[in-house]
Design a protein around this motif. Structure first.
Motif, PDB file in Angstrom:
ATOM      1  N   PHE A   1       0.822  -1.212   0.000  1.00 45.20           N
ATOM      2  CA  PHE A   1       0.000   0.000   0.000  1.00 45.20           C
ATOM      3  C   PHE A   1       0.856   1.262   0.000  1.00 45.20           C
ATOM      4  N   ALA A   2       2.043   1.212   0.633  1.00 44.24           N
ATOM      5  CA  ALA A   2       2.927   2.375   0.621  1.00 44.24           C
ATOM      6  C   ALA A   2       3.387   2.701  -0.789  1.00 44.24           C
ATOM      7  N   VAL A   3       3.649   1.661  -1.592  1.00 46.10           N
ATOM      8  CA  VAL A   3       4.112   1.869  -2.966  1.00 46.10           C
ATOM      9  C   VAL A   3       2.935   2.089  -3.906  1.00 46.10           C
ATOM     10  N   PHE A   4       1.847   1.370  -3.683  1.00 50.31           N
ATOM     11  CA  PHE A   4       0.692   1.429  -4.589  1.00 50.31           C
ATOM     12  C   PHE A   4       0.161   2.848  -4.751  1.00 50.31           C
ATOM     13  N   PHE A   5      -0.081   3.532  -3.638  1.00 49.08           N
ATOM     14  CA  PHE A   5      -0.695   4.856  -3.719  1.00 49.08           C
ATOM     15  C   PHE A   5       0.232   5.866  -4.394  1.00 49.08           C
ATOM     16  N   ASN A   6       1.531   5.732  -4.192  1.00 54.42           N
ATOM     17  CA  ASN A   6       2.460   6.629  -4.886  1.00 54.42           C
ATOM     18  C   ASN A   6       2.518   6.344  -6.376  1.00 54.42           C
ATOM     19  N   ALA A   7       2.559   5.056  -6.743  1.00 53.20           N
ATOM     20  CA  ALA A   7       2.566   4.697  -8.160  1.00 53.20           C
ATOM     21  C   ALA A   7       1.265   5.127  -8.827  1.00 53.20           C
ATOM     22  N   PHE A   8       0.153   4.971  -8.125  1.00 48.37           N
ATOM     23  CA  PHE A   8      -1.152   5.379  -8.649  1.00 48.37           C
ATOM     24  C   PHE A   8      -1.175   6.878  -8.903  1.00 48.37           C
TER      25      PHE A   8
END
Length: 295
Positions: free
Chosen positions: A169-176
């Protein structure tokens, strides 16, 4: 002042030698070196002041049994690294925790980048899956760690699963967000020139989202270590989390602090490696090449 006087003054004034490029670079390096030494000197002074104050207070006013003190923590670290721990070599404990953190970090990062980028470019599927992703992100991680231990046992798998959930989730929201922030005009121009969706994703979207993704990795690896330690704390046969849990159970405050210090050192090493990789990958960006990193 007359013209003749000005001429004489200019003739008698000492000539200023122009600095060569090597001299300018040497002067700048010396100035930077002096500034770096000053910064590190202040850091060391603060650490010495903090540890000295703690040692004094714990020796005179507070009970070191509950609050420990730097000398006791140092003794515990020396004991672990020379004689080992109750659960084996300290290097085995460190390797176990780092292995769990790195495996979960890699899996969670890849999954977060792929899914975040794809949903960032697909508004329809992002709207469909948004409530499910938010609901999963709202689930307490400690509860999931307990479930993973029931599902996968006390071994490596349960710890890696806990780390993956935290990192994802830490990476997902930034990539999104990074995929959403891509300039639409650039994408439209690429489409006019005949670029396919795969080419746009690989050549435009991902490079543009790189800054967002890399900035999330600093936080993500911290979450990876937290996930590994929390998983070991919930149940494990080895690892730094087990050492901290055992120290808590035996009222060994020095052991708790010693475990925290080792985890902090591992996190700082990982942070420096990620920062080095980020600097190399973003070297082509003028804003990154010309600006330094602070905290």
């Amino acid at each position: 002042m007359s013209l003749e006087t000005m001429t004489k003054t200019a003739a008698t004034a000492p000539e200023v030698e122009a600095e060569s490029e090597e001299q300018i670079l040497a002067r700048v390096k010396a100035k930077n070196r002096k500034s770096t030494l000053r910064v590190w000197g202040l850091r060391v002074a603060l650490i010495v002041l903090w540890l000295g104050s703690w040692e004094l207070v714990a020796s005179v006013w507070i009970d070191p049994f509950f609050y420990s003190k730097p000398s006791l923590i140092w003794d515990r670290l020396v004991e672990w690294f020379t004689e080992g721990t109750q659960f084996g070599s300290i290097w085995l404990q460190i390797f176990t925790t780092v292995q769990e953190a790195v495996l979960g970090f890699v899996i969670g990062t890849v999954a977060g980048v792929v899914l975040g980028t794809l949903l960032g470019r697909s508004r329809y599927w992002a709207d469909v899956l948004a409530p499910f992703i938010k609901a999963l992100n709202a689930v307490p991680r400690i509860v999931l760690a307990s479930l993973f231990i029931i599902w996968f046992g006390l071994g490596l798998s349960s710890k890696v699963a806990t780390v993956v959930v935290l990192v994802f989730f830490a990476v997902f929201f930034n990539a999104f967000t990074g995929a959403r922030e891509v300039d639409g005009n650039v994408i439209n121009n690429a489409r006019i020139l005949g670029a396919s969706k795969r080419q746009i994703l690989g050549s435009i979207v991902l490079p543009s989202a790189t800054t967002w993704i890399l900035s999330s990795l600093h936080t993500a690896f911290g979450f990876a270590l937290i996930g590994a330690v929390v998983g070991e704390y919930a149940g494990a046969s080895k690892g730094l989390g087990l050492l901290i849990s055992n120290a808590q159970g035996t009222f060994d405050a020095a052991g708790i602090y010693a475990g925290m210090i080792i985890i902090t050192v591992v996190a700082l090493i990982a942070e420096s490696l990620i920062g080095f990789a980020e600097g190399r990958l973003l070297k082509w960006r003028p804003s990154q090449a010309q600006s330094g990193h602070g905290v």
